[in-house]
Design a protein around this motif. Structure first.
Motif, PDB file in Angstrom:
ATOM      1  N   ASP A  21      16.497 -27.472  10.844  1.00  0.00           N
ATOM      2  CA  ASP A  21      15.670 -27.890  11.981  1.00  0.00           C
ATOM      3  C   ASP A  21      14.216 -27.463  11.853  1.00  0.00           C
ATOM      4  O   ASP A  21      13.320 -28.275  12.043  1.00  0.00           O
ATOM      5  N   VAL A  22      13.975 -26.188  11.568  1.00  0.00           N
ATOM      6  CA  VAL A  22      12.583 -25.705  11.495  1.00  0.00           C
ATOM      7  C   VAL A  22      12.326 -24.896  10.235  1.00  0.00           C
ATOM      8  O   VAL A  22      11.351 -24.158  10.152  1.00  0.00           O
ATOM      9  N   SER A  23      13.192 -25.037   9.247  1.00  0.00           N
ATOM     10  CA  SER A  23      13.034 -24.218   8.047  1.00  0.00           C
ATOM     11  C   SER A  23      13.578 -24.933   6.815  1.00  0.00           C
ATOM     12  O   SER A  23      14.262 -25.942   6.912  1.00  0.00           O
ATOM     13  N   THR A  24      13.265 -24.326   5.682  1.00  0.00           N
ATOM     14  CA  THR A  24      13.811 -24.764   4.397  1.00  0.00           C
ATOM     15  C   THR A  24      14.658 -23.622   3.867  1.00  0.00           C
ATOM     16  O   THR A  24      14.272 -22.454   3.964  1.00  0.00           O
ATOM     17  N   VAL A  25      15.797 -23.958   3.298  1.00  0.00           N
ATOM     18  CA  VAL A  25      16.716 -22.961   2.753  1.00  0.00           C
ATOM     19  C   VAL A  25      16.609 -22.990   1.233  1.00  0.00           C
ATOM     20  O   VAL A  25      16.637 -24.056   0.626  1.00  0.00           O
ATOM     21  N   PHE A  26      16.486 -21.793   0.664  1.00  0.00           N
ATOM     22  CA  PHE A  26      16.386 -21.645  -0.787  1.00  0.00           C
ATOM     23  C   PHE A  26      17.470 -20.703  -1.290  1.00  0.00           C
ATOM     24  O   PHE A  26      17.814 -19.721  -0.626  1.00  0.00           O
ATOM     25  N   LEU A  27      17.955 -20.963  -2.499  1.00  0.00           N
ATOM     26  CA  LEU A  27      18.830 -20.048  -3.213  1.00  0.00           C
ATOM     27  C   LEU A  27      17.952 -19.210  -4.132  1.00  0.00           C
ATOM     28  O   LEU A  27      17.152 -19.762  -4.896  1.00  0.00           O
ATOM     29  N   PHE A  28      18.084 -17.889  -4.038  1.00  0.00           N
ATOM     30  CA  PHE A  28      17.363 -17.018  -4.966  1.00  0.00           C
ATOM     31  C   PHE A  28      17.938 -17.213  -6.360  1.00  0.00           C
ATOM     32  O   PHE A  28      19.157 -17.257  -6.527  1.00  0.00           O
ATOM     33  N   LYS A  29      17.085 -17.309  -7.358  1.00  0.00           N
ATOM     34  CA  LYS A  29      17.572 -17.411  -8.733  1.00  0.00           C
ATOM     35  C   LYS A  29      18.216 -16.093  -9.162  1.00  0.00           C
ATOM     36  O   LYS A  29      19.208 -16.097  -9.880  1.00  0.00           O
ATOM     37  N   GLU A  30      17.673 -14.986  -8.729  1.00  0.00           N
ATOM     38  CA  GLU A  30      18.241 -13.675  -9.039  1.00  0.00           C
ATOM     39  C   GLU A  30      19.460 -13.495  -8.122  1.00  0.00           C
ATOM     40  O   GLU A  30      19.326 -13.429  -6.914  1.00  0.00           O
ATOM     41  N   THR A  37      25.589 -12.086  -4.802  1.00  0.00           N
ATOM     42  CA  THR A  37      26.074 -13.460  -4.917  1.00  0.00           C
ATOM     43  C   THR A  37      25.933 -14.225  -3.607  1.00  0.00           C
ATOM     44  O   THR A  37      26.485 -13.833  -2.579  1.00  0.00           O
ATOM     45  N   GLY A  38      25.151 -15.306  -3.666  1.00  0.00           N
ATOM     46  CA  GLY A  38      24.923 -16.150  -2.503  1.00  0.00           C
ATOM     47  C   GLY A  38      23.614 -15.886  -1.793  1.00  0.00           C
ATOM     48  O   GLY A  38      23.316 -16.508  -0.777  1.00  0.00           O
ATOM     49  N   ARG A  39      22.808 -15.001  -2.317  1.00  0.00           N
ATOM     50  CA  ARG A  39      21.553 -14.643  -1.641  1.00  0.00           C
ATOM     51  C   ARG A  39      20.642 -15.857  -1.463  1.00  0.00           C
ATOM     52  O   ARG A  39      20.382 -16.608  -2.389  1.00  0.00           O
ATOM     53  N   CYS A  40      20.176 -16.011  -0.240  1.00  0.00           N
ATOM     54  CA  CYS A  40      19.308 -17.127   0.114  1.00  0.00           C
ATOM     55  C   CYS A  40      18.083 -16.639   0.878  1.00  0.00           C
ATOM     56  O   CYS A  40      18.009 -15.485   1.278  1.00  0.00           O
ATOM     57  N   GLY A  78       7.633  -9.349   4.268  1.00  0.00           N
ATOM     58  CA  GLY A  78       6.387 -10.099   4.230  1.00  0.00           C
ATOM     59  C   GLY A  78       5.120  -9.276   4.165  1.00  0.00           C
ATOM     60  O   GLY A  78       4.064  -9.740   4.589  1.00  0.00           O
ATOM     61  N   ASP A  79       5.196  -8.049   3.644  1.00  0.00           N
ATOM     62  CA  ASP A  79       3.984  -7.241   3.497  1.00  0.00           C
ATOM     63  C   ASP A  79       2.927  -7.975   2.679  1.00  0.00           C
ATOM     64  O   ASP A  79       1.745  -7.953   3.010  1.00  0.00           O
ATOM     65  N   THR A  80       3.360  -8.611   1.620  1.00  0.00           N
ATOM     66  CA  THR A  80       2.415  -9.321   0.754  1.00  0.00           C
ATOM     67  C   THR A  80       2.538 -10.837   0.877  1.00  0.00           C
ATOM     68  O   THR A  80       1.655 -11.551   0.429  1.00  0.00           O
ATOM     69  N   MET A  81       3.611 -11.323   1.456  1.00  0.00           N
ATOM     70  CA  MET A  81       3.821 -12.762   1.636  1.00  0.00           C
ATOM     71  C   MET A  81       3.866 -13.039   3.133  1.00  0.00           C
ATOM     72  O   MET A  81       4.910 -12.966   3.753  1.00  0.00           O
ATOM     73  N   HIS A  82       2.715 -13.334   3.723  1.00  0.00           N
ATOM     74  CA  HIS A  82       2.582 -13.476   5.170  1.00  0.00           C
ATOM     75  C   HIS A  82       3.006 -14.856   5.660  1.00  0.00           C
ATOM     76  O   HIS A  82       2.243 -15.546   6.333  1.00  0.00           O
ATOM     77  N   HIS A  83       4.202 -15.268   5.319  1.00  0.00           N
ATOM     78  CA  HIS A  83       4.772 -16.529   5.802  1.00  0.00           C
ATOM     79  C   HIS A  83       6.173 -16.186   6.296  1.00  0.00           C
ATOM     80  O   HIS A  83       6.970 -15.627   5.538  1.00  0.00           O
ATOM     81  N   MET A  84       6.469 -16.495   7.542  1.00  0.00           N
ATOM     82  CA  MET A  84       7.747 -16.101   8.148  1.00  0.00           C
ATOM     83  C   MET A  84       8.919 -16.616   7.318  1.00  0.00           C
ATOM     84  O   MET A  84       9.046 -17.825   7.080  1.00  0.00           O
ATOM     85  N   HIS A  85       9.738 -15.678   6.864  1.00  0.00           N
ATOM     86  CA  HIS A  85      10.949 -16.009   6.132  1.00  0.00           C
ATOM     87  C   HIS A  85      11.961 -14.896   6.309  1.00  0.00           C
ATOM     88  O   HIS A  85      11.593 -13.764   6.624  1.00  0.00           O
ATOM     89  N   MET A  86      13.219 -15.235   6.150  1.00  0.00           N
ATOM     90  CA  MET A  86      14.291 -14.267   6.333  1.00  0.00           C
ATOM     91  C   MET A  86      15.198 -14.296   5.104  1.00  0.00           C
ATOM     92  O   MET A  86      15.722 -15.345   4.730  1.00  0.00           O
ATOM     93  N   HIS A  87      15.356 -13.130   4.492  1.00  0.00           N
ATOM     94  CA  HIS A  87      16.284 -12.987   3.375  1.00  0.00           C
ATOM     95  C   HIS A  87      17.699 -12.863   3.944  1.00  0.00           C
ATOM     96  O   HIS A  87      17.931 -12.069   4.859  1.00  0.00           O
ATOM     97  N   ILE A  88      18.615 -13.642   3.403  1.00  0.00           N
ATOM     98  CA  ILE A  88      20.031 -13.570   3.768  1.00  0.00           C
ATOM     99  C   ILE A  88      20.734 -13.015   2.530  1.00  0.00           C
ATOM    100  O   ILE A  88      20.846 -13.701   1.509  1.00  0.00           O
ATOM    101  N   VAL A  89      21.160 -11.750   2.629  1.00  0.00           N
ATOM    102  CA  VAL A  89      21.646 -11.044   1.439  1.00  0.00           C
ATOM    103  C   VAL A  89      23.092 -10.597   1.647  1.00  0.00           C
ATOM    104  O   VAL A  89      23.355  -9.640   2.370  1.00  0.00           O
ATOM    105  N   PRO A  90      24.041 -11.291   1.021  1.00  0.00           N
ATOM    106  CA  PRO A  90      25.440 -10.883   1.121  1.00  0.00           C
ATOM    107  C   PRO A  90      25.662  -9.583   0.353  1.00  0.00           C
ATOM    108  O   PRO A  90      25.165  -9.432  -0.762  1.00  0.00           O
TER     109      PRO A  90
END
Length: 141
Positions: free
Chosen positions: A27-36, A40-43, A91-103
């Motif tokens: 709805d208001v975001s883009t979901v990415f899969l971390f390459k690292e 397992t499953g970190r987005c 976001g100390d150095t990346m000032h764009h709202m994002h949320m790490h989802i880390v299993p």
């Protein structure tokens, strides 16, 4: 939307693409899969506009963003059954709202502690990333 030319999310640049692969738009975001993939499953769930802090979002925008985060976390849980999901909004150095989802998985990397931002230990083949993305996308409701 105002673009920040120094932001890898706004500019959709090579720095972003070296770190993650787009899964889908919500709805208001883009979901990415971390390459690292040590976790397992970190987005990463990235807000559509260049906003620095949660409190800068209007109530409806905040609710929509958190609902996107919830959808991704539920999909990760359904896909990989972690023992716990950690959430990170730094976001100390990346000032764009994002949320790490880390299993997190009991007995595995950093269980009982804070996750490492980029442990650089686990990278997959293109085919493995593709399979993960298909599984996660199927479970995002």
């Amino acid at each position: 939307m105002e673009l920040n030319k120094n932001c890898m999310y706004c500019m959709e640049d090579e720095n972003r693409d070296n770190l993650m692969i787009e899964i889908c738009q919500l709805d208001v975001s883009t979901v990415f899969l971390f390459k690292e993939q040590t976790y397992t499953g970190r987005c990463n769930v990235v807000y559509k506009d260049h906003v620095k802090e949660l409190y800068q979002l209007e109530e409806q925008e905040l609710a929509a963003f958190m609902n996107d985060v919830k959808k991704v976390a539920a999909a990760i849980d359904k896909t990989y059954q972690p023992n716990k999901i950690n959430y990170g909004a730094y976001g100390d150095t990346m000032h764009h709202m994002h949320m790490h989802i880390v299993p997190k998985y009991e007995g595995k990397e950093n269980w009982g502690s804070t996750f490492e931002m980029n442990p650089s230990k686990t990278y997959l083949s293109d085919e493995e990333y593709k399979t993960m993305i298909e599984k996660i996308k199927k479970n995002i409701v």
